[in-house]
Design an enzyme around this catalytic site. Structure first.
Site, PDB file in Angstrom:
ATOM      1  CB  CYS A  64      -4.970  36.367  52.210  1.00 58.35           C
ATOM      2  SG  CYS A  64      -4.160  34.595  52.006  1.00 58.35           S
ATOM      3  CG  HIS A 109      -6.711  35.483  56.811  1.00 60.07           C
ATOM      4  ND1 HIS A 109      -7.772  35.783  55.722  1.00 60.07           N
ATOM      5  CD2 HIS A 109      -5.700  34.748  56.161  1.00 60.07           C
ATOM      6  CE1 HIS A 109      -7.012  35.280  54.564  1.00 60.07           C
ATOM      7  NE2 HIS A 109      -5.984  34.611  54.686  1.00 60.07           N
TER       8      HIS A 109
END
Length: 238
Positions: free
Chosen positions: A93, A189
């Site tokens: 990310c 994630h």
């Protein structure tokens, strides 16, 4: 045998259980009788890439990314050389975005390291939800959770995977993440590796080969629980 893992800035970059990727690296080495050392580098610490076999860079808010970028710029040359020398990196990310040229937020531009030829720009709505990919690095679907406002363009880079369900890099390209040498950048994630053990073992194999100079076959593990978790997420209808 031993692998040393550098965890960059866990005091600032640690969203959505991403620290679990470090734990997954360690356990899958431990179960095979391979030693593992984790070195956390906190804000302002000097990073010695010569000691490291794997580098993990997690996700954070726009504010935290801007702070981290300042520290990364100070080590940019040594980080670049490590990656070009086939050093293993998992960037998730915000960490993924910072390896590119820039991340344009809703109010300012955060300059990246320009190690990857990618750009990211903020836009609404946020791209949120469970995601499933087909990746050349795994015989099984790759599953995870994404939550990002950034739209990333990877240009001519190879994608980490093609989107089966979810949004991916920008919601329109059908691509997710990037692969460059022994680096994987991704928005996934969850954390990523416990539910996708083939990806973990791929990165471990790359690190062992780089360090010891030849292919080292990893002994198979009993991954029934991991595969069941992966299948439940891959088959989930939303």
């Amino acid at each position: 045998m031993k692998l040393t893992i550098g965890h960059l800035y866990p005091d600032l970059l640690n969203l959505y259980g991403d620290r679990g990727n470090i734990q997954c690296f360690c356990k899958r080495l431990q179960w095979r009788g391979i030693d593992c050392e984790v070195i956390p580098y906190l804000s302002g610490d000097r990073v010695d890439f010569d000691k490291l076999d794997i580098v993990f860079l997690g996700g954070g808010s726009d504010r935290e990314q801007e702070i981290v970028c300042h520290y990364l710029m100070e080590i940019r040359e040594s980080f670049y050389n490590y990656i070009e020398d086939n050093g293993v990196v998992l960037a998730v990310c915000g960490g993924y975005q910072l390896l590119g040229k820039y991340y344009q937020t809703d109010c300012k531009k955060i300059e990246g390291l320009s190690i990857l030829d990618i750009t990211s720009e903020w836009n609404e709505p946020r791209l949120i939800g469970n995601i499933v990919l087909n990746s050349p690095l795994s015989s099984r679907p790759v599953v995870g959770f994404e939550n990002h406002a950034g739209r990333t363009n990877i240009g001519s880079h190879t994608a980490f995977g093609s989107v089966v369900r979810g949004h991916g890099n920008n919601g329109t390209s059908g691509q997710e993440g990037v692969i460059y040498k022994n680096l994987v950048g991704t928005y996934l994630h969850g954390p990523l590796l416990p539910k996708n053990p083939e990806i973990c073992d791929y990165l471990l194999s790359c690190a062992l080969k780089r360090k010891y100079g030849n292919e080292i076959a990893l002994s198979p593990l009993e991954d029934t629980l991991e595969h069941n978790a992966n299948k439940i997420m891959a088959d989930r209808q939303e």
